[in-house]
Design an enzyme around this catalytic site. Sequence first.
Site, PDB file in Angstrom:
ATOM      1  N   GLY A 238       0.785  -1.233   0.000  1.00  0.00           N
ATOM      2  CA  GLY A 238       0.000   0.000   0.000  1.00  0.00           C
ATOM      3  C   GLY A 238       0.814   1.278   0.000  1.00  0.00           C
ATOM      4  O   GLY A 238       0.239   2.362  -0.022  1.00  0.00           O
ATOM      5  N   PRO A 273       4.767  -5.023  -0.941  1.00  0.00           N
ATOM      6  CA  PRO A 273       4.590  -3.862  -1.820  1.00  0.00           C
ATOM      7  C   PRO A 273       4.433  -4.260  -3.291  1.00  0.00           C
ATOM      8  O   PRO A 273       5.063  -5.209  -3.747  1.00  0.00           O
ATOM      9  CB  PRO A 273       5.912  -3.097  -1.643  1.00  0.00           C
ATOM     10  CG  PRO A 273       6.922  -4.163  -1.335  1.00  0.00           C
ATOM     11  CD  PRO A 273       6.187  -5.230  -0.565  1.00  0.00           C
ATOM     12  N   GLY A 274       3.589  -3.550  -3.987  1.00  0.00           N
ATOM     13  CA  GLY A 274       3.449  -3.762  -5.426  1.00  0.00           C
ATOM     14  C   GLY A 274       3.788  -2.478  -6.165  1.00  0.00           C
ATOM     15  O   GLY A 274       4.856  -2.314  -6.763  1.00  0.00           O
ATOM     16  N   TYR A 315     -10.701   4.958 -11.797  1.00  0.00           N
ATOM     17  CA  TYR A 315     -10.541   5.667 -10.518  1.00  0.00           C
ATOM     18  C   TYR A 315     -10.432   7.179 -10.691  1.00  0.00           C
ATOM     19  O   TYR A 315     -10.197   7.885  -9.715  1.00  0.00           O
ATOM     20  CB  TYR A 315      -9.260   5.228  -9.804  1.00  0.00           C
ATOM     21  CG  TYR A 315      -9.025   3.742  -9.713  1.00  0.00           C
ATOM     22  CD1 TYR A 315      -9.856   2.929  -8.953  1.00  0.00           C
ATOM     23  CD2 TYR A 315      -7.950   3.155 -10.368  1.00  0.00           C
ATOM     24  CE1 TYR A 315      -9.620   1.565  -8.858  1.00  0.00           C
ATOM     25  CE2 TYR A 315      -7.702   1.797 -10.275  1.00  0.00           C
ATOM     26  CZ  TYR A 315      -8.548   1.006  -9.522  1.00  0.00           C
ATOM     27  OH  TYR A 315      -8.304  -0.326  -9.432  1.00  0.00           O
ATOM     28  N   CYS A 343     -14.901   3.175 -27.799  1.00  0.00           N
ATOM     29  CA  CYS A 343     -16.206   3.853 -27.855  1.00  0.00           C
ATOM     30  C   CYS A 343     -16.837   3.977 -26.480  1.00  0.00           C
ATOM     31  O   CYS A 343     -17.829   3.296 -26.170  1.00  0.00           O
ATOM     32  CB  CYS A 343     -17.117   3.090 -28.806  1.00  0.00           C
ATOM     33  SG  CYS A 343     -16.438   3.129 -30.454  1.00  0.00           S
ATOM     34  N   TYR A 371      -0.445  -1.874 -12.074  1.00  0.00           N
ATOM     35  CA  TYR A 371      -1.873  -1.904 -12.386  1.00  0.00           C
ATOM     36  C   TYR A 371      -2.158  -1.307 -13.769  1.00  0.00           C
ATOM     37  O   TYR A 371      -3.173  -0.661 -13.981  1.00  0.00           O
ATOM     38  CB  TYR A 371      -2.682  -1.209 -11.276  1.00  0.00           C
ATOM     39  CG  TYR A 371      -2.357  -1.777  -9.904  1.00  0.00           C
ATOM     40  CD1 TYR A 371      -2.722  -3.076  -9.590  1.00  0.00           C
ATOM     41  CD2 TYR A 371      -1.639  -1.037  -8.957  1.00  0.00           C
ATOM     42  CE1 TYR A 371      -2.392  -3.630  -8.362  1.00  0.00           C
ATOM     43  CE2 TYR A 371      -1.305  -1.581  -7.726  1.00  0.00           C
ATOM     44  CZ  TYR A 371      -1.688  -2.871  -7.434  1.00  0.00           C
ATOM     45  OH  TYR A 371      -1.357  -3.425  -6.218  1.00  0.00           O
TER      46      TYR A 371
HETATM   47  N1  LLP Z   1      -1.161  -6.926  -0.315  1.00  0.00           N
HETATM   48  C1  LLP Z   1      -2.484  -7.108  -0.461  1.00  0.00           C
HETATM   49  C2  LLP Z   1      -3.172  -8.075   0.392  1.00  0.00           C
HETATM   50  C3  LLP Z   1      -3.194  -6.366  -1.442  1.00  0.00           C
HETATM   51  O1  LLP Z   1      -4.497  -6.551  -1.569  1.00  0.00           O
HETATM   52  C4  LLP Z   1      -2.507  -5.437  -2.260  1.00  0.00           C
HETATM   53  C5  LLP Z   1      -3.193  -4.665  -3.294  1.00  0.00           C
HETATM   54  C6  LLP Z   1      -1.120  -5.296  -2.070  1.00  0.00           C
HETATM   55  C7  LLP Z   1      -0.489  -6.044  -1.093  1.00  0.00           C
HETATM   56  C8  LLP Z   1      -0.290  -4.368  -2.896  1.00  0.00           C
HETATM   57  O2  LLP Z   1      -0.643  -3.037  -2.745  1.00  0.00           O
HETATM   58  P1  LLP Z   1       0.297  -1.890  -3.354  1.00  0.00           P
HETATM   59  O3  LLP Z   1       1.606  -1.969  -2.611  1.00  0.00           O
HETATM   60  O4  LLP Z   1       0.483  -2.160  -4.793  1.00  0.00           O
HETATM   61  O5  LLP Z   1      -0.449  -0.678  -3.092  1.00  0.00           O
HETATM   62  N2  LLP Z   1      -5.848  -1.492  -9.032  1.00  0.00           N
HETATM   63  C9  LLP Z   1      -5.637  -0.476  -8.008  1.00  0.00           C
HETATM   64  C10 LLP Z   1      -4.867  -1.017  -6.823  1.00  0.00           C
HETATM   65  C11 LLP Z   1      -5.474  -2.255  -6.194  1.00  0.00           C
HETATM   66  C12 LLP Z   1      -4.666  -2.809  -5.063  1.00  0.00           C
HETATM   67  C13 LLP Z   1      -5.177  -4.122  -4.596  1.00  0.00           C
HETATM   68  N3  LLP Z   1      -4.435  -4.736  -3.537  1.00  0.00           N
HETATM   69  C14 LLP Z   1      -4.964   0.722  -8.653  1.00  0.00           C
HETATM   70  O6  LLP Z   1      -4.727   0.703  -9.853  1.00  0.00           O
HETATM   71  O7  LLP Z   1      -4.695   1.718  -7.983  1.00  0.00           O
END
Ligand code: LLP
Length: 415
Positions: A238, A273-274, A315, A343, A371
């Site tokens: 997150g 982290p993603g 979003y 479209c 994403y």
């Molecule tokens: N761990 C869990 C359990 C999660 O559900 C998520 C993301 C992450 C880690 C990784 O979160 P990050 O570090 O990437 O924030 N499609 C949306 C974001 C959806 C995130 C879902 N869960 C966007 O494009 O902003």
Amino acid sequence: MGFDYRSGVLCAEQISLEDIARQFGTPCYVYSRAAIETNFARFAAALAGRTSLIAYSVKANSNLAVLGVMARLGAGFDIVSGGELARVLAAGGNPRKVVFSGVGKSEAEIEQALRAKVLCLNLESEAELGRVDAVAARLGVRAPVAFRVNPDVDAKTHPYISTGLKDNKFGIAYDDAERLYRDAALRENITLTGIGCHIGSQLASAAPFIDAAARILALAERLARAGIELSHIDLGGGFGIRYQNERQAPIAEFLDGALGMLAGRKEMLMVDPGRSIVGDAGVLLTRVEYLKPGESKNFVVVDAAMNDLVRPALYGAWHEVRQVREMESDAVAGVYDVVGPVCESADFLARERSLAVRPGSLLAVMSAGAYGMVMSSNYNTRPRPAEVMVSAGAALLVRERETVDQLFAAERLLP
Ligand code: LLP
């Protein structure tokens, strides 16, 4: 980072995006390996000296090449499907560093994960505990599990990506946790390994993350007093990135807060982290098809669309759009909406941007590494873009552009 102008042309590391567009066509995702590695190193540095695991959240960008880079860095992986597990294994990831999250794991996925000997399954409901127990019993193994606990903390982010409040579908309720841990502890085919939480994505400040960590730690202490010792604490992902010029807390601010509280505790600290690993390490490269001036709005119609990058449509997300060539001859300066050929009125990549472009100009939609491609679709029968990774001074194709034939190859005409 990873994308800078050199002699007036935007480059991925040292390679011009003009050359990449010429070689691979557009639209095209371009990633910088160096940027991914730098982002990972920031986590590694913040966690140095602590037993920890950085489990990259595969959903953010699951291209095999990206996963391969992460595997070589020694990362773990946070997955949410059997498909993601298969990708991690195909990319050379270590299953012993895989955590499997998600509210809807099927029996087949649970079996696949247990056979692969993943580090743990993050359970999100009482019903899931029963199912995992049953699958483990059938296979004659003990399933390593953690509960994802909902700490009921407001992440103060977009409601669609906020996950830690009571009325979200994610995690078990804080007040149910002790009962479920006690239940799980008595089951023969379950080994309790940890506890986790994840309160949402694109967090701008560390405070809610640290609040959640405090609540999870308090619970871990309560469980320890009840004789339930855990070996890891997973604080989720997150960590936000800067898309515009919003204030963004550095990674260290999140982690230092958590590390302070964990001082003196022996559990392994996990984070997943993603976005903060791959987000700013990728761009969507697109070419201008038409300029469409209008009475109240001017449009730049490009060859990428919402099916390639859905975040703006879904979003209202803001992505910076840069001209690949800073100054272009015959360019028409104006304030434009950057839209695609799909479209739908929601098909925009950016709104009201000052640009000087002409048909044929290249634009880079910045911070599209997370994403982006993973959320793409084939809407309007549009083949998905190619993906290119710049690594060690070379631009390498890491996913071919789809062809229209591939799009309907699995379909059948009625006899
Ligand atoms: N761990 C869990 C359990 C999660 O559900 C998520 C993301 C992450 C880690 C990784 O979160 P990050 O570090 O990437 O924030 N499609 C949306 C974001 C959806 C995130 C879902 N869960 C966007 O494009 O902003």
